[in-house]
Each structure stands twice: as C-alpha cells, then as structure tokens.
Design a protein around this motif. Structure first.
Motif, PDB file in Angstrom:
ATOM      1  N   ARG A  73      16.524   1.073  14.000  1.00 20.14           N
ATOM      2  CA  ARG A  73      16.769   2.513  13.998  1.00 20.14           C
ATOM      3  C   ARG A  73      16.415   3.089  12.639  1.00 20.14           C
ATOM      4  O   ARG A  73      16.944   2.668  11.616  1.00 20.14           O
ATOM      5  CB  ARG A  73      18.229   2.801  14.319  1.00 20.14           C
ATOM      6  CG  ARG A  73      18.574   4.280  14.216  1.00 20.14           C
ATOM      7  CD  ARG A  73      19.985   4.557  14.651  1.00 20.14           C
ATOM      8  NE  ARG A  73      20.374   5.909  14.301  1.00 20.14           N
ATOM      9  CZ  ARG A  73      21.555   6.441  14.563  1.00 20.14           C
ATOM     10  NH1 ARG A  73      22.464   5.726  15.200  1.00 20.14           N
ATOM     11  NH2 ARG A  73      21.834   7.677  14.194  1.00 20.14           N
ATOM     12  N   ARG A  74      15.508   4.063  12.645  1.00 22.49           N
ATOM     13  CA  ARG A  74      15.103   4.732  11.410  1.00 22.49           C
ATOM     14  C   ARG A  74      15.482   6.202  11.461  1.00 22.49           C
ATOM     15  O   ARG A  74      15.722   6.777  12.517  1.00 22.49           O
ATOM     16  CB  ARG A  74      13.593   4.585  11.191  1.00 22.49           C
ATOM     17  CG  ARG A  74      13.147   3.152  10.964  1.00 22.49           C
ATOM     18  CD  ARG A  74      11.672   3.085  10.609  1.00 22.49           C
ATOM     19  NE  ARG A  74      11.378   3.812   9.374  1.00 22.49           N
ATOM     20  CZ  ARG A  74      10.591   4.878   9.309  1.00 22.49           C
ATOM     21  NH1 ARG A  74      10.024   5.367  10.385  1.00 22.49           N
ATOM     22  NH2 ARG A  74      10.356   5.468   8.163  1.00 22.49           N
ATOM     23  N   PRO A 125      10.812  -3.952   4.860  1.00 29.60           N
ATOM     24  CA  PRO A 125       9.797  -3.487   3.903  1.00 29.60           C
ATOM     25  C   PRO A 125       9.986  -2.038   3.488  1.00 29.60           C
ATOM     26  O   PRO A 125       9.316  -1.567   2.574  1.00 29.60           O
ATOM     27  CB  PRO A 125       8.493  -3.662   4.686  1.00 29.60           C
ATOM     28  CG  PRO A 125       8.888  -3.492   6.111  1.00 29.60           C
ATOM     29  CD  PRO A 125      10.268  -4.086   6.225  1.00 29.60           C
ATOM     30  N   ARG A 126      10.894  -1.322   4.155  1.00 27.49           N
ATOM     31  CA  ARG A 126      11.172   0.074   3.822  1.00 27.49           C
ATOM     32  C   ARG A 126      12.572   0.419   4.312  1.00 27.49           C
ATOM     33  O   ARG A 126      13.184  -0.319   5.086  1.00 27.49           O
ATOM     34  CB  ARG A 126      10.143   1.010   4.462  1.00 27.49           C
ATOM     35  CG  ARG A 126      10.044   0.866   5.961  1.00 27.49           C
ATOM     36  CD  ARG A 126       9.005   1.779   6.573  1.00 27.49           C
ATOM     37  NE  ARG A 126       8.956   1.594   8.022  1.00 27.49           N
ATOM     38  CZ  ARG A 126       8.239   2.333   8.848  1.00 27.49           C
ATOM     39  NH1 ARG A 126       7.476   3.316   8.357  1.00 27.49           N
ATOM     40  NH2 ARG A 126       8.251   2.113  10.152  1.00 27.49           N
ATOM     41  N   GLU A 180      19.405  -2.700   5.325  1.00 26.61           N
ATOM     42  CA  GLU A 180      18.178  -3.111   4.650  1.00 26.61           C
ATOM     43  C   GLU A 180      17.911  -4.599   4.806  1.00 26.61           C
ATOM     44  O   GLU A 180      16.770  -5.044   4.641  1.00 26.61           O
ATOM     45  CB  GLU A 180      18.257  -2.750   3.169  1.00 26.61           C
ATOM     46  CG  GLU A 180      18.330  -1.245   2.942  1.00 26.61           C
ATOM     47  CD  GLU A 180      18.459  -0.878   1.484  1.00 26.61           C
ATOM     48  OE1 GLU A 180      18.687  -1.798   0.666  1.00 26.61           O
ATOM     49  OE2 GLU A 180      18.337   0.302   1.146  1.00 26.61           O
ATOM     50  N   THR A 181      18.953  -5.381   5.139  1.00 27.27           N
ATOM     51  CA  THR A 181      18.781  -6.812   5.397  1.00 27.27           C
ATOM     52  C   THR A 181      19.626  -7.201   6.604  1.00 27.27           C
ATOM     53  O   THR A 181      20.664  -6.570   6.896  1.00 27.27           O
ATOM     54  CB  THR A 181      19.203  -7.678   4.190  1.00 27.27           C
ATOM     55  OG1 THR A 181      20.631  -7.602   4.021  1.00 27.27           O
ATOM     56  CG2 THR A 181      18.502  -7.231   2.920  1.00 27.27           C
ATOM     57  N   VAL A 182      19.179  -8.228   7.306  1.00 25.85           N
ATOM     58  CA  VAL A 182      19.957  -8.803   8.408  1.00 25.85           C
ATOM     59  C   VAL A 182      19.841 -10.318   8.304  1.00 25.85           C
ATOM     60  O   VAL A 182      18.932 -10.852   7.664  1.00 25.85           O
ATOM     61  CB  VAL A 182      19.449  -8.328   9.791  1.00 25.85           C
ATOM     62  CG1 VAL A 182      19.595  -6.824   9.950  1.00 25.85           C
ATOM     63  CG2 VAL A 182      18.003  -8.755  10.025  1.00 25.85           C
ATOM     64  N   PHE A 192      22.031  -2.353  14.665  1.00 22.40           N
ATOM     65  CA  PHE A 192      21.295  -1.140  14.980  1.00 22.40           C
ATOM     66  C   PHE A 192      21.814  -0.436  16.227  1.00 22.40           C
ATOM     67  O   PHE A 192      21.193   0.514  16.709  1.00 22.40           O
ATOM     68  CB  PHE A 192      19.798  -1.465  15.099  1.00 22.40           C
ATOM     69  CG  PHE A 192      19.223  -1.948  13.804  1.00 22.40           C
ATOM     70  CD1 PHE A 192      19.062  -1.085  12.730  1.00 22.40           C
ATOM     71  CD2 PHE A 192      18.878  -3.280  13.637  1.00 22.40           C
ATOM     72  CE1 PHE A 192      18.557  -1.530  11.526  1.00 22.40           C
ATOM     73  CE2 PHE A 192      18.368  -3.742  12.425  1.00 22.40           C
ATOM     74  CZ  PHE A 192      18.211  -2.857  11.365  1.00 22.40           C
ATOM     75  N   THR A 193      22.970  -0.893  16.729  1.00 23.88           N
ATOM     76  CA  THR A 193      23.677  -0.146  17.772  1.00 23.88           C
ATOM     77  C   THR A 193      24.875   0.591  17.187  1.00 23.88           C
ATOM     78  O   THR A 193      25.659   1.191  17.923  1.00 23.88           O
ATOM     79  CB  THR A 193      24.146  -1.090  18.887  1.00 23.88           C
ATOM     80  OG1 THR A 193      25.088  -2.032  18.348  1.00 23.88           O
ATOM     81  CG2 THR A 193      22.976  -1.853  19.497  1.00 23.88           C
TER      82      THR A 193
END
Length: 594
Positions: free
Chosen positions: A134-135, A231-232, A238-240, A274-275
C-alpha cells in the motif's frame, strides 16, 4: 486532488483519461464540418478572405488526419499478429501510436485491476513470491518482489508480453514508455528498483484512453539479513520480515481501496502489515442522493399549471426551461466511473423514472416524494428547497452522503477524503460569488432570498455574517446534522417544506445552511477541489467545453442551462448532449441495455 506528476512523470489526480486522436481530430471538409446554418452565419460575419483562411485550416487539419490514419495503418500492419491475438486496436496517446485493449466498462479501477492481475498472475504462474504494497499514491498498484528474484520476474513478464500488448516504464528512464512486446526493452530495466507494467486501454468507441497512470509498479526489495527493505517509501512499513506471514485478500483492497460496487473474483497476496487500517482511512459507508424532474413530462406540467394557476399551454410553450438534457444519465456515468465507492444512489422524484434507467440494477433506488415528506398534504411540490429539506428522511440512507444536482459531474477520479474526513467531518466548498448584503427584498430571486434567510439564522445563532455562496458541487452531508437543523430551526424548516413553489421565505438547507451550521458546530471544514462552472447560455461556453474535454483537468464541473426560449434551448441541448457523450462515452451499470 493535486494534479502533479508522479515519479514516472505521469500526471496523476485527474483519472488519467485523455481523448484519443480519433476523438480530438473531428475535422473534415468545410461543408461536412459546418451545417448550412453555420456556414450562412459565417458568411454574414466574415469576409471572403477570412472564410478562405478558415477553409485552408480545415483542409490542413484534414490532411494531417489522413497522414495519421496512414501511419496508424502501417503500425497496425507491423503488429498485426499481436493485435489479432490480443483483440487490441491502435490509438494515439502522448502523441504516439499505441496498441490498446478495448474494455466495455473502462474506468480507472478496471484498468488498475487488469494491470495488477497481469503482474500477479504471471509471477504466481512462475512460482515467484510477491506481496502487494500500500502506497500513498493509490492511482497505481504496487507489487513487491525480492531483488534476488528480479531477473526471473522480468523474464517471466517479458515472455508474457510476447502475446500481450504490455508497456513498461521506470523512474530510472525518466518515465519514457517502452513497448514490452519488444524483448530488448526489458534489458533496460535489469538494474531498476521499480518498473511500472501496464497496457493501454480504451473504450469501444476509442474516445478515451487509459495509460501508465494506472499501471502496476513492480518493486524490488533488498534482503538484509532476515528483513526485506523497500526501495522507496510507502504508507505502512519500510521493512518486513523475509519470512513474514502472507495473507490472501480481494484485489479491490488495492485497486479500489475505498470500496467498490463491482467486486471481482481476483485475489492477491499481501503481508499483514499492509492490511492495517490507518487513522486517515475512511471506512464508513457513503451514499449519494439526486433530486430529478422531467420538466417536459406533460403530466408533470399539467400538475404544475393546476397548482400555480397559470395556463398549461403557456407552460408547455416554455417547456425548454424545464426540459431534460439527459444530464442525469451522464452524471451517473461520472459516479460509476470515478466514485465506485458510493454504496447506494437514491434518486428522489415526483413519481417519475427516466425511461433509460434500469431500476433493478444493484446500487440504485428511486424514491418518491411521498416517501420522505413528513407532511404529505403539502404534495405535490415544485419547490426544490422544499424537496431538499426532506432528503435526510430517506429510509436506509447512510449517515454520510453526497447530494448531487443532475447538472453536476465528477470530472476525474474522486476519493471519499475529497468530501469527508475520517473522523466524520464533512467538507464544504465556498464560492467567490457573494450573497448581497441586507434583508430579503421583493427584487430578490428565490435563490438570493434563501441565501439571505440562511444568513439571518446563522447571525442569530452564532453571531457571524455569512456572505459567500457555495459552489455547485456535490454537497457532503450527514443525517444527524440535518436532523438537528430541522429541530433547531423548526419554524423555518416547516415553512420551506410547505411551499409548493419557491418563495421569499425559503431556506436553502443542503446547499448552504448545512455547511455554515456544521462549520460553527465544529462538524465541517472548508475543502478545495479543481472546479469549473459553465453557463451553457454564455457565448464562450462552446470553446470552454472544448478545452475541458481536451484537458480533463477538473475534479468537478457544473453545466447550468439558463436558457428560456425554444431557439436557445435547441442550441443548448445539442451542445450539452454532444459534450457529455464525448466526455462520458462509457455506459453506467444503471442504464438499460438498448
């Protein structure tokens, strides 16, 4: 919405829809372009030399169109096998010939869903692990893959594009679009952190084209020990963990993040992170309400003349003022294309239903005035202020809803946050137009009188003096505030509801009084959307509509017809219908099949 380029140089925030060259190049020979009446008017106004230059320009444009058609034919011949196999067609986008896939129900959401399906199904088929991300920018979707799997992922998608008219681009190449069906294109992205994969899509008439703005971004996450690093930036994490838990969710979680009435069967993988529901996410249901009348209906005109005491024949002779330009059809198309998160649309009418409307379609209900008026004895009514005062009585209506007039249209993709805050507050949109100071007078038109009456109530209740009108926008409303207004201003509310025709003691509730009352009670805030109002009777409107169709750079627009005689009506009717058909060529789910 802000119309700014994303990292790929793609303009986002306007729905990404642009007229194709075929729709924009409506030029031909002089006599074919202009009807007899138009040529006669030009002959009376312009000299022969001026007319000659016009004909030369039309001829040059016609020659240019023929050249485009020749190039298009050659391009189609070169890629004949791919076009035939995929059922595609040739369009012009960004000034270049492109292969596009026709879609009967084209919309930003359907394009996102199809592009996401292309990427995820290709990866799954090759056994490559992925998860959707999700962005903040939700016009495109994002799929994450380990950087170690980058060569395999690019190879699989390259092979898929051997029979599929895919395209790709990346921030690393400045947003330049390359053809994915040319194998050499993929080598340019062997070290890219992000690659956007997409197909151009067009409606069956080829009037609209959707491109990279709704593509699927393939992100390559770097492994660092037991963590994967993006990468962005994105909206959640930012990490998982490399070995983190994966869940299967409907694709609409990412393609239609605010909800959709047209849920598909596609599911995709993502990580639990991301949920996550964020404080800014709007999860409450939102409905839409229209008020509509067919003022050319003989039965309605007869009722109106009977209660007004005017001659029925005199009313019929001036029916152009109330006639239907088919605006409702196209306003519904704008909602269907640009706001699929609307739960239910309620159409409030005087027991009238457009002949083209499919009332059995899911997501739409026709509501009679008899079902919402607290005092049915005041019916029939021909006063829009009275009808609007009763909208919150609709059975089943959600707490949060948008009120539309049928001459208001979404011009680009909208989000619930354009009209509401996640904590339930509503947004309103003040206009630079002013309500004249002073009390109501006999010279005031009903709209101005209602504005002054609204102002008097706000002055008495809160001690401020509203002077701004509100734009002709979708009005974001809540039932609870409307209930409160009905109770707090009971006398004025009941008086307005009882008036069969607009009167000098009306109040205008959903379009003005609500917003000022909610603002003063800390339940509404000002908003800002790209908006334009066009009076169809104005002589400059045709050229302004041409620009609006070309640029598609407004979030909302209103076409208000103020004509009052038959000659003007015929001109306005042609202008409105031609423009709206070009802007919204895709039929909504609410229209009967011809």
């Amino acid at each position: 919405m802000v119309n700014q380029p994303d990292a790929f140089g793609v303009q986002v925030g306007h729905g990404g829809i642009r007229p194709s060259a075929e729709a924009s190049s409506l030029v031909s020979l002089y006599r074919k372009v202009l009807p007899v009446q138009g040529r006669r008017a030009i002959a009376r106004r312009f000299s022969p030399e001026q007319r000659r230059r016009v004909k030369q320009r039309i001829g040059a444009a016609s020659s240019a169109l023929q050249a485009v058609q020749v190039r298009s034919s050659a391009f189609a011949a070169t890629h004949h096998a791919l076009i035939a196999e995929s059922g595609a067609t040739v369009v012009t986008a960004e000034g270049r010939l492109r292969i596009a896939l026709p879609e009967p129900r084209l919309s930003p959401e359907t394009a996102r869903r199809a592009n996401l399906a292309t990427v995820t199904q290709a990866l799954s088929g090759a056994g490559i692990d992925y998860f959707c991300v999700r962005r903040q920018d939700r016009s495109a979707t994002t799929v994450a893959v380990s950087r170690a799997d980058r060569p395999a992922a690019l190879r699989v998608l390259s092979e898929h594009c051997g029979s599929y008219p895919g395209y790709l681009t990346s921030p690393e190449n400045g947003g330049r679009v390359l053809a994915g069906f040319r194998p050499a294109s993929w080598g340019r992205f062997s070290q890219a952190d992000v690659v956007r994969v997409f197909a151009y899509r067009t409606d069956p008439t080829r009037q609209l084209v959707l491109g990279p703005e709704h593509g699927c971004d393939l992100e390559f996450w770097a492994a660092d020990g037991d963590r994967l690093t993006a990468p962005r930036r994105n909206s959640i994490a930012e990490t998982v963990a490399v070995a983190g838990k994966t869940v299967e969710v409907p694709a609409e979680t990412f393609t239609a993040p605010y909800g959709s009435r047209d849920r598909g069967l596609l599911t995709v993988r993502t990580r639990e992170e991301f949920t996550t529901v964020l404080p800014r996410d709007i999860s409450f249901p939102i409905d839409a309400v229209y008020t509509w009348v067919d003022g050319s209906d003989p039965a309605w005109l007869e009722r109106r003349s009977r209660f007004s005491g005017t001659s029925y024949h005199a009313e019929a002779a001036n029916a152009a003022r109330y006639a239907d330009h088919d605006e409702l059809r196209y306003s519904l198309r704008s909602l269907d294309m640009y706001a699929p998160w609307i739960r239910t649309i309620y159409l409030v009418t005087d027991d009238q239903t457009p002949a083209w409307l499919d009332t059995s379609a899911p997501g739409i209900q026709v509501v009679s005035h008899r079902d919402i008026f607290s005092d049915p004895s005041v019916l029939p009514t021909f006063n829009s202020h009275a009808i609007e005062s009763q909208l919150h009585h609709i059975d089943g209506l959600s707490e949060h809803f948008l009120y539309f007039n049928d001459d208001v249209f979404l011009g680009s993709e909208a989000a619930p946050g354009d009209f509401f805050l996640a904590n339930g507050l509503t947004r309103f949109f003040p206009s630079p137009a002013l309500v004249p100071l002073g009390p109501p007078s006999a010279d005031d038109v009903p709209v101005a009188a209602a504005g002054k009456n609204n102002r008097s109530l706000i002055q008495q209740r809160f001690g401020t003096t509203p002077v701004e009108k509100m734009r002709h926008m979708p009005h974001a409303l809540t039932r609870s505030v409307l209930d409160e207004i009905e109770e707090e201003f009971a006398e004025q509310h009941a008086t307005t509801a009882s008036r069969r025709f607009r009167s000098s003691d009306d109040i205008a509730i959903p379009s003005s009084l609500y917003h000022y009352h909610a603002f003063h009670t800390r339940r509404a805030v000002p908003g800002d959307l790209r908006y334009v109002y066009r009076d169809v009777a104005h002589p400059h409107t045709p050229s302004q509509l041409d620009r609006l169709l070309r640029d598609r750079d407004k979030d909302v627009f209103c076409l208000n017809d103020t004509t009052s005689d038959e000659a003007d009506f015929a001109r306005s009717d042609r202008l409105i219908r031609t423009f709206l058909k070009a802007y919204f060529p895709v039929a909504s789910r609410f229209e009967r099949t011809p």
